[in-house]
Design an enzyme around this catalytic site. Structure first.
Site, PDB file in Angstrom:
ATOM      1  N   CYS A 115      19.061  67.585  92.940  1.00  0.00           N
ATOM      2  CA  CYS A 115      19.031  67.790  91.622  1.00  0.00           C
ATOM      3  C   CYS A 115      17.731  67.835  91.060  1.00  0.00           C
ATOM      4  O   CYS A 115      16.907  66.813  91.561  1.00  0.00           O
ATOM      5  CB  CYS A 115      19.814  66.527  90.839  1.00  0.00           C
ATOM      6  SG  CYS A 115      19.846  66.418  88.984  1.00  0.00           S
ATOM      7  N   HIS A 159      28.735  70.406  88.977  1.00  0.00           N
ATOM      8  CA  HIS A 159      27.388  69.432  89.012  1.00  0.00           C
ATOM      9  C   HIS A 159      26.792  69.640  87.805  1.00  0.00           C
ATOM     10  O   HIS A 159      26.356  68.468  87.093  1.00  0.00           O
ATOM     11  CB  HIS A 159      26.469  70.049  90.229  1.00  0.00           C
ATOM     12  CG  HIS A 159      25.069  69.171  90.238  1.00  0.00           C
ATOM     13  ND1 HIS A 159      24.730  68.671  91.239  1.00  0.00           N
ATOM     14  CD2 HIS A 159      24.267  69.194  89.318  1.00  0.00           C
ATOM     15  CE1 HIS A 159      23.415  67.935  91.034  1.00  0.00           C
ATOM     16  NE2 HIS A 159      23.091  68.355  89.841  1.00  0.00           N
ATOM     17  N   GLU A 160      26.640  70.676  87.232  1.00  0.00           N
ATOM     18  CA  GLU A 160      25.995  70.661  85.900  1.00  0.00           C
ATOM     19  C   GLU A 160      27.085  70.266  84.757  1.00  0.00           C
ATOM     20  O   GLU A 160      26.528  69.641  83.887  1.00  0.00           O
ATOM     21  CB  GLU A 160      25.763  72.382  85.504  1.00  0.00           C
ATOM     22  CG  GLU A 160      24.466  72.959  86.527  1.00  0.00           C
ATOM     23  CD  GLU A 160      23.153  72.065  86.657  1.00  0.00           C
ATOM     24  OE1 GLU A 160      22.884  71.230  85.761  1.00  0.00           O
ATOM     25  OE2 GLU A 160      22.982  71.994  87.901  1.00  0.00           O
ATOM     26  N   HIS A 163      26.699  66.699  84.317  1.00  0.00           N
ATOM     27  CA  HIS A 163      25.369  66.156  83.675  1.00  0.00           C
ATOM     28  C   HIS A 163      25.835  66.067  82.037  1.00  0.00           C
ATOM     29  O   HIS A 163      25.192  65.137  81.373  1.00  0.00           O
ATOM     30  CB  HIS A 163      24.367  67.329  83.461  1.00  0.00           C
ATOM     31  CG  HIS A 163      23.240  67.121  84.757  1.00  0.00           C
ATOM     32  ND1 HIS A 163      22.687  66.010  85.009  1.00  0.00           N
ATOM     33  CD2 HIS A 163      23.112  68.006  85.899  1.00  0.00           C
ATOM     34  CE1 HIS A 163      21.872  66.137  86.096  1.00  0.00           C
ATOM     35  NE2 HIS A 163      22.168  67.307  86.563  1.00  0.00           N
TER      36      HIS A 163
END
Length: 189
Positions: A115, A159-160, A163
């Site tokens: 990341c 993953h994004e 966030h």
């Protein structure tokens, strides 16, 4: 131009903030920020530019990583053949993405995830859905889109999207043994 100095780290409490929905139609400010985020990803994957500007290579970037708590993210994953010609690319500038369907089958990236907001290399497997369906507004095509993502693309998208909810990849590690294989999961090389 976005550089590493613009990307906040996991030591910054803002990275844990839950991002807010973005009003549509998209403002020029938000559209420009998404295009800058995409430019970062492309530049970071270009060896010369990456070296010149000291960019860590990335395939995804969420607005919160710039300290902007808005539900916006970019993905850029090109595929190349043996001669170095681009054969396919996943290129998205997504606003208000929502996970609308997923498979129960889990998958993880064998090399582990990284990341841009995590400067140290933390090792561990991240269990994710092998296939997801995401609905969002795409600023590149100016349309509502429904994306079916599998494999590596699916991992990047999840993953994004994490966030946007203040979740970092290492939050998913097996606390007792981060490198313990995940039973029955698809392993992505």
């Amino acid at each position: 131009m976005i550089t590493m100095k613009d990307i906040i780290t996991d030591q910054d409490p803002r990275i844990r903030k839950i991002s807010k929905e973005v009003e549509l139609p998209l403002s020029d400010e938000d559209r420009n920020k998404l295009m800058e985020m995409m430019e970062y990803l492309k530049n970071s994957q270009d060896e010369e530019l990456s070296e010149k500007y000291h960019l860590r290579p990335g395939v995804g970037l969420a607005a919160i990583q710039l300290g902007i708590p808005k539900r916006m993210l970019t993905i850029y994953i090109p595929d190349y053949d043996e001669e170095g010609n681009m054969t396919h690319k996943e290129e998205w500038a997504l606003v208000n993405p929502k996970l609308v369907a997923y498979t129960q089958k889990e998958a993880y990236i064998k090399a582990g995830e990284g990341c841009l907001s995590v400067p140290e290399d933390l090792q561990g497997y991240v269990p994710r859905h092998a296939k997801v369906v995401v609905e969002a507004y795409d600023a590149i095509t100016d349309k509502q889109v429904k994306i079916t993502a599998r494999g590596f693309f699916s991992m990047c998208l999840q993953h994004e999207m994490d966030h946007l909810d203040g979740i970092l990849y290492y939050d998913h590690f097996n606390k007792d043994n981060p490198l313990a294989p995940i039973p029955n999961a698809m392993v992505i090389e």
